[in-house]
Enzyme design. Structure first.
Site, PDB file in Angstrom:
ATOM      1  N   ARG A  35       0.957  -1.161   0.105  1.00 58.75           N
ATOM      2  CA  ARG A  35      -0.070   0.121   0.067  1.00 58.75           C
ATOM      3  C   ARG A  35       0.688   1.338   0.069  1.00 58.75           C
ATOM      4  O   ARG A  35       0.344   2.267  -0.584  1.00 58.75           O
ATOM      5  CB  ARG A  35      -0.858   0.114   1.171  1.00 58.75           C
ATOM      6  CG  ARG A  35      -2.190  -0.610   0.843  1.00 58.75           C
ATOM      7  CD  ARG A  35      -3.150  -0.385   2.042  1.00 58.75           C
ATOM      8  NE  ARG A  35      -2.620  -0.199   3.489  1.00 58.75           N
ATOM      9  CZ  ARG A  35      -3.025   0.706   4.055  1.00 58.75           C
ATOM     10  NH1 ARG A  35      -4.096   1.456   3.969  1.00 58.75           N
ATOM     11  NH2 ARG A  35      -2.452   0.630   5.484  1.00 58.75           N
ATOM     12  N   TYR A 140      -8.027 -10.641  14.632  1.00 61.79           N
ATOM     13  CA  TYR A 140      -6.696 -11.204  13.653  1.00 61.79           C
ATOM     14  C   TYR A 140      -7.111 -12.870  13.454  1.00 61.79           C
ATOM     15  O   TYR A 140      -7.135 -13.175  12.362  1.00 61.79           O
ATOM     16  CB  TYR A 140      -5.718 -10.985  14.232  1.00 61.79           C
ATOM     17  CG  TYR A 140      -4.280 -11.555  13.813  1.00 61.79           C
ATOM     18  CD1 TYR A 140      -3.634 -12.807  14.052  1.00 61.79           C
ATOM     19  CD2 TYR A 140      -3.765 -11.271  12.342  1.00 61.79           C
ATOM     20  CE1 TYR A 140      -2.618 -13.219  13.552  1.00 61.79           C
ATOM     21  CE2 TYR A 140      -2.700 -11.815  11.600  1.00 61.79           C
ATOM     22  CZ  TYR A 140      -2.101 -12.908  12.410  1.00 61.79           C
ATOM     23  OH  TYR A 140      -0.909 -13.400  11.801  1.00 61.79           O
ATOM     24  N   LYS A 144      -8.282 -15.143  10.200  1.00 58.02           N
ATOM     25  CA  LYS A 144      -7.370 -16.244   9.883  1.00 58.02           C
ATOM     26  C   LYS A 144      -8.075 -17.733   9.731  1.00 58.02           C
ATOM     27  O   LYS A 144      -7.992 -18.321   8.766  1.00 58.02           O
ATOM     28  CB  LYS A 144      -6.083 -16.556  10.595  1.00 58.02           C
ATOM     29  CG  LYS A 144      -5.156 -15.432  10.579  1.00 58.02           C
ATOM     30  CD  LYS A 144      -4.598 -15.049   9.144  1.00 58.02           C
ATOM     31  CE  LYS A 144      -3.528 -14.102   9.042  1.00 58.02           C
ATOM     32  NZ  LYS A 144      -2.770 -13.969   7.705  1.00 58.02           N
ATOM     33  N   ILE A 170       7.321 -15.535  13.995  1.00 56.00           N
ATOM     34  CA  ILE A 170       8.581 -15.340  13.037  1.00 56.00           C
ATOM     35  C   ILE A 170       9.766 -14.438  13.610  1.00 56.00           C
ATOM     36  O   ILE A 170       9.239 -13.352  14.255  1.00 56.00           O
ATOM     37  CB  ILE A 170       8.061 -14.803  11.949  1.00 56.00           C
ATOM     38  CG1 ILE A 170       7.030 -15.859  11.231  1.00 56.00           C
ATOM     39  CG2 ILE A 170       9.371 -14.955  10.790  1.00 56.00           C
ATOM     40  CD1 ILE A 170       7.377 -17.348  10.835  1.00 56.00           C
TER      41      ILE A 170
END
Ligand code: VAH
Length: 323
Positions: A35, A140, A144, A170
Site C-alpha cells: 500500500r 486477527y 485467519k 517469526i
C-alpha cells in the site's frame, strides 16, 4: 517462466521472501507490491502500489505483469488488529477474497499465511493437533479462521491451487516488528545490542511456538514446490520449529551478552499470547511434504546477534557470540 507477485512485500516475511524468490527465479520474475511507496528506490520498476482490498487494482497488475503465482502476505497482525478491527477484517478477509477470486479467474497458484492465532482459550495448549477447537480471541485470529475456510472452499469448489501454513511467531532481523504479539522475540535483540536492556510486554513464563525466518521462508517454498497430490490439507498446515518462554530467550541471549537485563511490563498483548498454544503438533506437514526445521533457540540467538551486530550501532558490549 514463473511471474510472481508478492503482496505485503515490505513486511517482516515479505522482504526476506522477495530476496529469496529473486535469487531462485531472477529479479525480473518477482514483482513486489504494497500500500505504501517502496522503501528503496533501487527496484522501483518492480514495485507496484497495491491495496489488496481494491480488486480492480489487483486485476490490472495481474494482467499487466502476467502473474502466475501470488505470495499473499499483505495483512494486519494481531496486536494492530485489536486497535483497528475494521481495517483488519477488510484487509485480511476481503483482500484474501480478491486474491482467491483472481486465482480462480486467471488459474493462479497462491500462498496464504495463516497463523497459530486461529487457536484460542479452549484449544489444547500442548501438542496442538491439526484438527481441533478453533475459538480465536482476536479479530486477527477470526480473520485467519475465515481465511482458512475460504482457501479450503476455493480449492475444493473451484480447484484453485492455494496452499497455506499456520505460522508461529517469526523471528527476523531485516525489518522492524510490525504490530504482532510475538514481536517481543524480535525487538529484544536490537534492544540488547543497542541498550543492554529491554522491557518485555509479556510475562517471563509466557511460552509460544516460534520459527526463525530462514526456516519460515524454506517452509513456504517447500510447500509451494511440493507435488499437489502431497498437499492433503487445503485449509492450512500446522507448522512450527521451537517453543520457548520469554525468560528462556533472555537466558540464551545472556550467554552472549552477560550484562543484558530484561524487565517485564505485561500489556494488552499478554491476554492475546495467553490465548495461543505453547507447543504445536506439526506432524502432518512433516509427513505430507517433508517439513523439517533447522534452527533451534541457540542457533536463532547466535545468528540474530551476528546479523544485527553488522546492521546496527552496537552501544552495549559486543556479543561474545560463540558458535
Ligand atoms: C502476530 N507475528 O504476532 C504474528 C503471528 C503467531 C503470531 O501471527 O500477530
Amino acid at each position: 517462466m514463473n511471474r510472481i507477485l508478492v503482496t505485503g512485500s515490505q513486511g517482516q516475511l515479505g522482504s526476506d521472501l522477495v530476496t529469496t524468490l529473486r535469487q531462485i527465479y531472477g529479479v525480473e520474475q518477482v514483482v513486489e507490491s504494497g500500500r505504501s511507496p517502496p522503501h528503496s528506490e533501487n527496484n522501483f520498476y518492480l514495485y507496484k502500489t497495491l491495496d489488496v482490498t481494491n480488486h480492480q487494482q489487483l486485476q490490472t497488475i495481474i494482467e499487466q505483469e502476467q502473474i502466475q503465482t501470488i505470495y499473499h502476505l499483505a495483512g494486519v497482525l494481531s496486536a494492530k488488529g485489536e486497535q483497528y478491527p475494521d481495517r483488519c477484517w477488510d484487509v485480511n478477509v476481503n483482500g484474501l477474497r480478491n486474491i482467491l477470486e483472481a486465482a480462480k479467474t486467471y488459474q493462479l497458484k497462491v500462498f496464504f499465511p495463516s497463523s497459530i492465532a486461529v487457536f484460542g482459550p479452549h484449544t489444547p495448549k500442548l501438542d496442538t493437533p491439526q484438527i481441533t477447537v478453533e475459538d480465536p480471541a482476536t479479530i486477527y485470529g477470526i480473520t485467519k479462521v475465515t481465511g482458512e475456510l475460504l482457501c479450503h472452499y476455493y480449492a475444493h469448489r473451484f480447484g484453485v491451487d492455494v496452499r497455506s501454513l499456520r505460522l508461529p511467531g517469526i523471528i527476523s532481523y531485516s525489518t522492524p516488528p510490525g504490530g504482532g504479539t510475538t514481536d517481543f522475540a524480535v525487538a529484544i535483540f536490537a534492544a540488547a545490542l543497542q541498550h543492554g536492556t529491554y522491557t518485555c510486554f509479556v510475562r517471563p513464563e509466557t511460552r509460544l511456538p516460534m520459527m526463525y525466518v530462514p526456516d519460515a521462508i524454506r517452509a513456504i517454498l517447500d510447500l509451494m514446490a511440493a507435488d499437489p497430490n502431497s498437499i492433503k490439507i487445503r485449509s492450512s498446515y500446522n507448522i512450527t520449529a521451537v517453543s520457548f518462554s520469554a525468560a528462556e530467550l533472555v537466558t540464551e541471549i545472556q550467554k552472549h551478552l552477560p550484562h543484558f537485563n530484561c524487565h517485564y511490563a505485561p500489556d494488552f498483548r499478554q491476554a492475546i499470547a495467553d490465548s495461543w498454544p505453547a507447543v504445536i503438533d506439526d506432524s502432518r506437514a512433516r509427513a505430507d511434504w517433508g517439513w523439517k526445521h533447522q534452527y533451534d533457540l541457540s542457533a536463532i540467538v547466535v545468528d540474530m546477534l551476528e546479523k544485527l551486530s553488522q546492521r546496527i550501532e552496537v552501544t552495549s558490549q559486543k556479543p561474545a557470540v560463540r558458535s
